[in-house]
Design a protein around this motif. Sequence first.
Motif, short mmCIF file in Angstrom:
data_model
loop_
_atom_site.label_atom_id
_atom_site.label_comp_id
_atom_site.label_asym_id
_atom_site.label_seq_id
_atom_site.Cartn_x
_atom_site.Cartn_y
_atom_site.Cartn_z
N ALA A 1 -48.94 68.21 -11.38
CA ALA A 1 -49.29 69.45 -10.70
C ALA A 1 -49.30 69.27 -9.19
N MET A 2 -49.82 68.16 -8.73
CA MET A 2 -49.86 67.90 -7.29
C MET A 2 -48.44 67.78 -6.72
N ALA A 3 -47.57 67.09 -7.44
CA ALA A 3 -46.18 66.93 -6.98
C ALA A 3 -45.47 68.28 -6.97
N ALA A 4 -45.69 69.07 -8.03
CA ALA A 4 -45.07 70.40 -8.09
C ALA A 4 -45.58 71.29 -6.96
N ARG A 5 -46.87 71.17 -6.65
CA ARG A 5 -47.45 72.00 -5.58
C ARG A 5 -46.85 71.65 -4.23
N VAL A 6 -46.72 70.37 -3.95
CA VAL A 6 -46.15 69.94 -2.67
C VAL A 6 -44.70 70.40 -2.55
N LEU A 7 -43.92 70.15 -3.60
CA LEU A 7 -42.51 70.55 -3.57
C LEU A 7 -42.38 72.07 -3.50
N GLY A 8 -43.22 72.78 -4.24
CA GLY A 8 -43.16 74.24 -4.23
C GLY A 8 -43.47 74.82 -2.86
N TRP A 9 -44.47 74.29 -2.18
CA TRP A 9 -44.80 74.80 -0.85
C TRP A 9 -43.72 74.45 0.17
N ALA A 10 -43.06 73.30 -0.03
CA ALA A 10 -41.93 72.97 0.86
C ALA A 10 -40.83 74.01 0.71
N PHE A 11 -40.48 74.36 -0.53
CA PHE A 11 -39.48 75.41 -0.76
C PHE A 11 -39.96 76.74 -0.19
N ALA A 12 -41.25 77.04 -0.35
CA ALA A 12 -41.79 78.32 0.11
C ALA A 12 -41.70 78.45 1.63
N ILE A 13 -42.04 77.38 2.33
CA ILE A 13 -42.00 77.42 3.80
C ILE A 13 -40.57 77.60 4.29
N TRP A 14 -39.67 76.78 3.75
CA TRP A 14 -38.26 76.91 4.14
C TRP A 14 -37.70 78.28 3.74
N GLY A 15 -38.03 78.72 2.54
CA GLY A 15 -37.51 79.99 2.07
C GLY A 15 -37.99 81.16 2.91
N THR A 16 -39.26 81.14 3.30
CA THR A 16 -39.80 82.21 4.12
C THR A 16 -39.13 82.25 5.49
N GLY A 17 -38.95 81.06 6.08
CA GLY A 17 -38.27 81.00 7.37
C GLY A 17 -36.84 81.51 7.30
N LEU A 18 -36.11 81.06 6.28
CA LEU A 18 -34.73 81.50 6.11
C LEU A 18 -34.65 82.98 5.79
N TYR A 19 -35.63 83.48 5.04
CA TYR A 19 -35.64 84.89 4.65
C TYR A 19 -35.71 85.78 5.90
N TRP A 20 -36.59 85.40 6.82
CA TRP A 20 -36.71 86.19 8.05
C TRP A 20 -35.55 85.93 9.01
N TRP A 21 -35.03 84.72 9.02
CA TRP A 21 -33.85 84.43 9.84
C TRP A 21 -32.69 85.32 9.40
N ALA A 22 -32.48 85.38 8.07
CA ALA A 22 -31.43 86.25 7.55
C ALA A 22 -31.71 87.70 7.92
N GLY A 23 -32.99 88.11 7.86
CA GLY A 23 -33.35 89.47 8.24
C GLY A 23 -33.00 89.78 9.68
N CYS A 24 -33.24 88.82 10.56
CA CYS A 24 -32.90 89.01 11.97
C CYS A 24 -31.39 89.16 12.16
N LEU A 25 -30.62 88.42 11.37
CA LEU A 25 -29.17 88.55 11.44
C LEU A 25 -28.72 89.93 10.97
N TYR A 26 -29.39 90.46 9.94
CA TYR A 26 -29.05 91.80 9.47
C TYR A 26 -29.36 92.85 10.53
N ILE A 27 -30.46 92.65 11.25
CA ILE A 27 -30.79 93.57 12.34
C ILE A 27 -29.71 93.52 13.42
N ARG A 28 -29.26 92.31 13.75
CA ARG A 28 -28.21 92.18 14.75
C ARG A 28 -26.91 92.81 14.28
N GLN A 29 -26.58 92.64 13.00
CA GLN A 29 -25.37 93.24 12.46
C GLN A 29 -25.44 94.77 12.51
#
Length: 215
Positions: free
Chosen positions: A165-193
């Motif tokens: 559970a601890m390993a899954a939590r650490v890996l899951g939050w790593a994906f969540a942080i990267w995913g959230t950042g990329l999600y908004w980065w992509a959103g900013c690109l859509y605004i620019r487009q």
Amino acid sequence: MEPTGEMTAASPGPSYDTDRVWTLPNVLSMLRLAGVPLLLWLVLGPHADVIAVLVLIVAGFTDWLDGFLARRWNQRSRLGQMLDPVADRFYILATLIGLAVREIIPWWLVIILVARDVVIALLVPILETRGYSSLPVHFLGKAATFNLLYAFPLVLLGAGDSTFAMAARVLGWAFAIWGTGLYWWAGCLYIRQTYTLVRTLPRVERHPQHRLEAR
């Protein structure tokens, strides 16, 4: 379509092989979408986390399978182009709500991710004035969705005290942080487009012909 998601006035519309509704790829997409309330019930009702993750795995497999079959059998359709990103968003939203209600993730994370989709939705009326209903999918949007779809099942499995559970939590939050950042980065690109389209294309008075879904 360029993989960077750049778009110019000469961008062609998407190609569709069929306008049929009842194709196997579309049925798979419908079944995947029907699994969203089941997922939410599993997370909030019996707290059957392992089964909920299995539902997510099956949904992810059918997401790949319906796209593969649509291309292989020349059954790409307008409905399929709409259902795929909608199903992805609903699975992410259902998982977010379930985890937030159970206090596994904070509500501010839910707000950050939902706010991005609200911003994209607000672009639609602007895009329609230029003959588009949405924006091209690019690799950042796909990468963000990939990260988030992996993040929250792992975070869900991490709701425990075991080593796994601890390993899954650490890996899951790593994906969540990267995913959230990329999600908004992509959103900013859509605004620019959208800004680029408004500046380079004349206003049109017709129904949108370019129907691509931004992830």
